[in-house]
Design a protein around this motif. Structure first.
Motif, PDB file in Angstrom:
ATOM      1  N   PRO A  45       0.980  -1.156  -0.027  1.00  9.03           N
ATOM      2  CA  PRO A  45       0.078   0.135   0.006  1.00  9.03           C
ATOM      3  C   PRO A  45       0.937   1.130  -0.026  1.00  9.03           C
ATOM      4  CG  PRO A  45      -0.785  -1.782   1.600  1.00  9.03           C
ATOM      5  CD  PRO A  45       0.285  -2.225   1.278  1.00  9.03           C
ATOM      6  N   GLU A  46       1.932   1.344   0.743  1.00 10.43           N
ATOM      7  CA  GLU A  46       2.836   2.265   0.617  1.00 10.43           C
ATOM      8  C   GLU A  46       4.140   1.666   0.252  1.00 10.43           C
ATOM      9  OE1 GLU A  46       4.269   6.052   3.169  1.00 10.43           O
ATOM     10  OE2 GLU A  46       3.684   4.472   4.334  1.00 10.43           O
ATOM     11  N   PRO A  47       5.129   2.213  -0.755  1.00 11.13           N
ATOM     12  CA  PRO A  47       6.487   1.554  -1.178  1.00 11.13           C
ATOM     13  C   PRO A  47       7.400   1.529  -0.226  1.00 11.13           C
ATOM     14  CG  PRO A  47       5.858   3.915  -2.067  1.00 11.13           C
ATOM     15  CD  PRO A  47       4.845   3.414  -1.591  1.00 11.13           C
ATOM     16  N   LEU A  48       8.333   0.652  -0.651  1.00 16.14           N
ATOM     17  CA  LEU A  48       9.564   0.608   0.104  1.00 16.14           C
ATOM     18  C   LEU A  48      10.195   1.767   0.681  1.00 16.14           C
ATOM     19  CD1 LEU A  48      11.192  -1.632   1.864  1.00 16.14           C
ATOM     20  CD2 LEU A  48      12.714  -1.898  -0.256  1.00 16.14           C
ATOM     21  N   PHE A  49      10.237   2.915  -0.227  1.00 15.59           N
ATOM     22  CA  PHE A  49      10.551   4.066  -0.095  1.00 15.59           C
ATOM     23  C   PHE A  49       9.252   4.769   0.337  1.00 15.59           C
ATOM     24  CE2 PHE A  49      14.006   2.455  -2.396  1.00 15.59           C
ATOM     25  CZ  PHE A  49      15.195   3.380  -2.248  1.00 15.59           C
ATOM     26  N   PRO A  50       9.052   5.201   1.679  1.00 13.18           N
ATOM     27  CA  PRO A  50       7.938   5.976   1.981  1.00 13.18           C
ATOM     28  C   PRO A  50       7.334   6.982   1.288  1.00 13.18           C
ATOM     29  CG  PRO A  50       9.326   5.155   3.756  1.00 13.18           C
ATOM     30  CD  PRO A  50       9.942   5.052   2.582  1.00 13.18           C
ATOM     31  N   TYR A  51       6.038   7.398   1.020  1.00 10.49           N
ATOM     32  CA  TYR A  51       5.680   8.443   0.269  1.00 10.49           C
ATOM     33  C   TYR A  51       6.083   9.887   0.969  1.00 10.49           C
ATOM     34  CZ  TYR A  51       2.197   5.710  -2.088  1.00 10.49           C
ATOM     35  OH  TYR A  51       1.599   4.592  -2.837  1.00 10.49           O
ATOM     36  N   SER A  52       6.380   9.673   2.176  1.00 10.10           N
ATOM     37  CA  SER A  52       6.902  11.080   2.879  1.00 10.10           C
ATOM     38  C   SER A  52       8.363  11.346   2.570  1.00 10.10           C
ATOM     39  CB  SER A  52       6.652  11.039   4.451  1.00 10.10           C
ATOM     40  OG  SER A  52       7.556   9.864   4.876  1.00 10.10           O
ATOM     41  N   PHE A  53       9.155  10.379   1.985  1.00  9.38           N
ATOM     42  CA  PHE A  53      10.393  10.597   1.781  1.00  9.38           C
ATOM     43  C   PHE A  53      10.783  10.566   0.050  1.00  9.38           C
ATOM     44  CE2 PHE A  53      10.701   8.879   6.098  1.00  9.38           C
ATOM     45  CZ  PHE A  53      12.108   9.134   6.679  1.00  9.38           C
ATOM     46  N   PHE A  54       9.779  10.505  -0.407  1.00 10.34           N
ATOM     47  CA  PHE A  54       9.956  10.628  -2.091  1.00 10.34           C
ATOM     48  C   PHE A  54      10.658  11.829  -2.508  1.00 10.34           C
ATOM     49  CE2 PHE A  54       8.528  11.703  -6.202  1.00 10.34           C
ATOM     50  CZ  PHE A  54       9.005  10.656  -6.880  1.00 10.34           C
ATOM     51  N   GLU A  55      10.009  13.089  -2.188  1.00 13.39           N
ATOM     52  CA  GLU A  55      10.693  14.378  -2.752  1.00 13.39           C
ATOM     53  C   GLU A  55      12.056  14.397  -1.963  1.00 13.39           C
ATOM     54  OE1 GLU A  55       9.698  16.100  -4.689  1.00 13.39           O
ATOM     55  OE2 GLU A  55       7.720  15.238  -5.102  1.00 13.39           O
ATOM     56  N   ARG A  56      12.098  13.903  -0.754  1.00 11.81           N
ATOM     57  CA  ARG A  56      13.707  14.198  -0.224  1.00 11.81           C
ATOM     58  C   ARG A  56      14.860  13.271  -1.065  1.00 11.81           C
ATOM     59  NH1 ARG A  56      12.770  13.631   6.126  1.00 11.81           N
ATOM     60  NH2 ARG A  56      10.769  12.581   5.773  1.00 11.81           N
ATOM     61  N   PHE A  57      14.413  12.316  -1.509  1.00 14.60           N
ATOM     62  CA  PHE A  57      15.307  11.330  -2.284  1.00 14.60           C
ATOM     63  C   PHE A  57      15.563  11.785  -3.734  1.00 14.60           C
ATOM     64  CE2 PHE A  57      14.584   7.878   0.804  1.00 14.60           C
ATOM     65  CZ  PHE A  57      15.930   7.278   0.812  1.00 14.60           C
ATOM     66  N   VAL A  58      14.488  12.481  -4.435  1.00 17.52           N
ATOM     67  CA  VAL A  58      14.551  13.140  -5.479  1.00 17.52           C
ATOM     68  C   VAL A  58      15.512  14.104  -5.389  1.00 17.52           C
ATOM     69  CG1 VAL A  58      13.331  14.585  -7.235  1.00 17.52           C
ATOM     70  CG2 VAL A  58      12.186  12.406  -6.369  1.00 17.52           C
ATOM     71  N   GLU A  59      15.384  15.196  -4.400  1.00 14.50           N
ATOM     72  CA  GLU A  59      16.293  16.213  -4.069  1.00 14.50           C
ATOM     73  C   GLU A  59      17.625  15.801  -4.036  1.00 14.50           C
ATOM     74  OE1 GLU A  59      15.481  19.335  -4.524  1.00 14.50           O
ATOM     75  OE2 GLU A  59      13.449  18.970  -5.169  1.00 14.50           O
ATOM     76  N   ALA A  60      17.798  14.604  -3.356  1.00 19.92           N
ATOM     77  CA  ALA A  60      19.152  14.100  -2.988  1.00 19.92           C
ATOM     78  C   ALA A  60      19.976  13.805  -4.121  1.00 19.92           C
ATOM     79  CB  ALA A  60      19.179  13.010  -2.031  1.00 19.92           C
ATOM     80  N   ILE A  61      19.239  13.413  -5.053  1.00 13.31           N
ATOM     81  CA  ILE A  61      19.805  12.706  -6.388  1.00 13.31           C
ATOM     82  C   ILE A  61      19.950  13.828  -7.158  1.00 13.31           C
ATOM     83  CG2 ILE A  61      17.894  12.374  -7.805  1.00 13.31           C
ATOM     84  CD1 ILE A  61      20.815   9.789  -7.399  1.00 13.31           C
ATOM     85  N   LYS A  62      19.463  14.896  -7.255  1.00 16.07           N
ATOM     86  CA  LYS A  62      19.672  16.296  -8.015  1.00 16.07           C
ATOM     87  C   LYS A  62      20.952  16.866  -7.878  1.00 16.07           C
ATOM     88  CE  LYS A  62      14.816  17.272  -9.078  1.00 16.07           C
ATOM     89  NZ  LYS A  62      13.741  18.315  -8.906  1.00 16.07           N
ATOM     90  N   LYS A  63      21.625  16.502  -6.372  1.00 19.31           N
ATOM     91  CA  LYS A  63      22.502  17.358  -6.223  1.00 19.31           C
ATOM     92  C   LYS A  63      23.811  17.092  -7.012  1.00 19.31           C
ATOM     93  CE  LYS A  63      21.585  17.609  -1.145  1.00 19.31           C
ATOM     94  NZ  LYS A  63      21.233  18.946  -1.134  1.00 19.31           N
ATOM     95  N   GLN A  64      24.566  18.261  -7.320  1.00 20.27           N
ATOM     96  CA  GLN A  64      25.610  18.104  -8.420  1.00 20.27           C
ATOM     97  C   GLN A  64      26.736  17.365  -8.009  1.00 20.27           C
ATOM     98  OE1 GLN A  64      25.229  19.401 -11.562  1.00 20.27           O
ATOM     99  NE2 GLN A  64      23.158  19.853 -10.987  1.00 20.27           N
ATOM    100  N   ASP A  65      27.383  17.653  -6.578  1.00 21.52           N
ATOM    101  CA  ASP A  65      28.338  17.037  -6.161  1.00 21.52           C
ATOM    102  C   ASP A  65      28.083  15.434  -5.886  1.00 21.52           C
ATOM    103  OD1 ASP A  65      31.312  17.218  -5.144  1.00 21.52           O
ATOM    104  OD2 ASP A  65      30.166  16.439  -3.427  1.00 21.52           O
ATOM    105  N   TYR A  66      28.923  14.670  -6.371  1.00 25.47           N
ATOM    106  CA  TYR A  66      28.505  13.366  -6.187  1.00 25.47           C
ATOM    107  C   TYR A  66      28.729  12.736  -4.797  1.00 25.47           C
ATOM    108  CZ  TYR A  66      28.833   8.208  -7.378  1.00 25.47           C
ATOM    109  OH  TYR A  66      28.508   6.816  -7.534  1.00 25.47           O
ATOM    110  N   ASN A  67      29.735  13.208  -4.020  1.00 26.39           N
ATOM    111  CA  ASN A  67      29.888  12.533  -2.848  1.00 26.39           C
ATOM    112  C   ASN A  67      28.599  13.163  -1.728  1.00 26.39           C
ATOM    113  OD1 ASN A  67      32.149  11.424  -3.367  1.00 26.39           O
ATOM    114  ND2 ASN A  67      33.497  13.215  -2.871  1.00 26.39           N
ATOM    115  N   THR A  68      28.355  14.355  -2.083  1.00 22.75           N
ATOM    116  CA  THR A  68      27.295  15.022  -1.279  1.00 22.75           C
ATOM    117  C   THR A  68      25.819  14.196  -1.391  1.00 22.75           C
ATOM    118  OG1 THR A  68      28.175  17.354  -1.594  1.00 22.75           O
ATOM    119  CG2 THR A  68      25.894  17.147  -0.618  1.00 22.75           C
TER     120      THR A  68
END
Length: 480
Positions: A368-391
């Motif tokens: 009913p709610e994915p393994l990556f919870p809905y409340s974390f979706f936008e935060r994971f998307v923002e994280a993958i957008k970061k330019q610095d790879y280590n960050t």
């Protein structure tokens, strides 16, 4: 009357062509043989009707409806992956696609050539949309913006475009066309519609040529009437519909059979040790934390069993997790897992490892709610957008540590297992990118899908790929 002179003179055979220019059938001509026995004396002509004459007239009376109701046309990438239920090798090609009210036609040529072929009667590859199913097929190709059309006859097609708004427009146009049609191509309503068309056209045909029939000799009149009745076939159409309905009713499976195949859910029997009257909770379709609480664990038992079976006999299998297993068998496995306490994946009925992987993907897909919870979706998307790879890595690691224990631990076990799949990529041909495409949309999705679906798909894949490629850094040195 035109006379074609023969090399022979006198009483030789002469071929005559008579054109009925004065009749209302002047578009049809008839070839007739004659013998000149004496000069100026002509034997009575022997009439010969064109073969399938009634069929030609029927086409003139009723033009094909699909030619009058073209809804959309344009270029897309197309790949046919199944023909009559038999899987085909995926081969992409550019096609000019014409969508009408109840079917899709694929042309190999350009637009001008396609239109020319339509006029000359050349038949393109056609897909009957009645009873068809359309869905996005992110797992079927590494390309973006791919959706699949499956027909009741077992044919499957993939359509794709790199331009987001074009593929979305096509998806909705085809879906709307399918929704307007009856789900069953042999349904009485559809057959009744075709029957009415055939009946009305046949009546016109018989009335139109009634005078001609009376003028013919008995043997020719009988032959023409037979062909006209054969093309109309009013009675046979009615009988065919009745016969199909009878077969459907008599052959429909029992309730128990449908439950065993997992197609419908039946009432569950109380398990031993459970309070009487209280039904056992199911595995598929339940919340992850609910399953884990019931099993007193942070990783569902079924997930561990599937992973163990794949690592035991599936690491070297070509296309593991990408290739689909038999859906009926997967549904049967799903039913057993939901109904019984014990499961033995080493049983011969689960020997196809793609059935096991298909069931595992289905488990995560039906949460009913994915393994990556809905409340974390936008935060994971923002994280993958970061330019610095280590960050980017450190941000995702921090987010993983904040997840609820069942989500975090299950995620660690799953991605740890997938790293073993990647390690055998030379044999199973499943790279980090391939697994990202398969699992990204299954494990990570927005609660409310919007117009950014295509963009979300890219981020979903990238997050899954990063979790795989940097598994040791993201999950640290924690012990299993």
């Amino acid at each position: 009357m035109e006379t074609l002179n023969s090399p022979r003179q006198g009483t030789g055979a002469v071929q005559m062509r008579i054109k009925n220019a004065n009749s209302h059938h002047d578009r049809l001509s008839q070839s007739k043989s004659m013998i000149l026995t004496d000069v100026g004396k002509v034997a009575a002509p022997i009439s010969r009707h064109r073969r399938n004459h009634s069929q030609h007239v029927l086409k003139d009376v009723i033009p094909p409806l699909e030619q009058l109701m073209v809804e959309k046309e344009g270029y897309l990438q197309k790949a046919k992956i199944a023909d009559g239920g038999k899987k085909l090798r995926k081969n992409w090609s550019t096609s000019w696609i014409v969508l009408s009210s109840r079917k899709i036609e694929f042309y190999k040529e350009s637009k001008q050539q396609a239109l020319s072929n339509m006029k000359t009667g050349n038949k393109p590859e056609s897909v009957d949309l009645c009873g068809a199913h359309i869905e996005w097929a992110k797992e079927k190709s590494s390309r973006k913006n791919v959706f699949q059309i499956s027909t009741v006859s077992g044919n499957e097609f993939l359509l794709q475009s790199d331009i987001d708004f074009i593929i979305l427009d096509w998806f909705h146009a085809i879906k709307n066309a399918i929704d307007r049609l009856p789900k069953d191509p042999s349904s009485p309503s559809r057959n009744l519609e075709l029957f009415k068309i055939q009946r009305s056209s046949s009546t016109e045909l018989l009335s139109h040529y009634d005078s001609d029939i009376k003028e013919q000799k008995p043997e020719h009149r009988k032959s023409l009437m037979f062909r006209l009745h054969h093309s109309a076939s009013d009675t046979s159409d009615k009988n065919r519909v009745k016969s199909r309905l009878k077969k459907f009713i008599t052959r429909r499976p029992s309730l128990k059979t449908l439950q065993e195949k997992g197609l419908i859910k039946g009432r569950q029997q109380p398990c031993h040790g459970v309070i009487p009257g209280r039904e056992r909770d199911q595995i598929f379709g339940s919340h992850l934390h609910t399953v884990c609480e019931r099993e007193n664990s942070t990783v569902p038992r079924f997930v561990k069993q599937c992973i163990e079976a794949v690592e035991k006999r599936g690491l070297d299998v070509d296309g593991i997790y990408r290739v689909s297993g038999n859906l009926a068998t997967i549904q049967k496995l799903r039913f057993i897992v939901n109904q019984e306490e014990k499961l033995n994946l080493d049983d011969s009925q689960w020997e196809d490892i793609h059935v096991v992987t298909g069931a595992l993907k289905m488990f995560f897909r039906e949460l009913p709610e994915p393994l990556f919870p809905y409340s974390f979706f936008e935060r994971f998307v923002e994280a993958i957008k970061k330019q610095d790879y280590n960050t980017r890595i450190e941000t995702i690691k921090s987010l993983v540590q904040k997840l609820p224990p069942p989500n975090r631990d299950t995620m660690k076990v799953l991605f740890g297992h997938l790293t073993k799949i990647v390690a055998k990529a030379s044999k199973n041909l499943m790279s980090t990118q391939s697994l990202g495409i398969v699992f990204g949309p299954t494990l990570l999705r927005a609660e409310n899908e919007t117009g950014n679906m295509a963009i979300h798909m890219v981020y979903q894949n990238q997050i899954a790929e990063l979790m795989l490629s940097e598994y040791s850094k993201i999950f640290g040195s924690e012990e299993d």
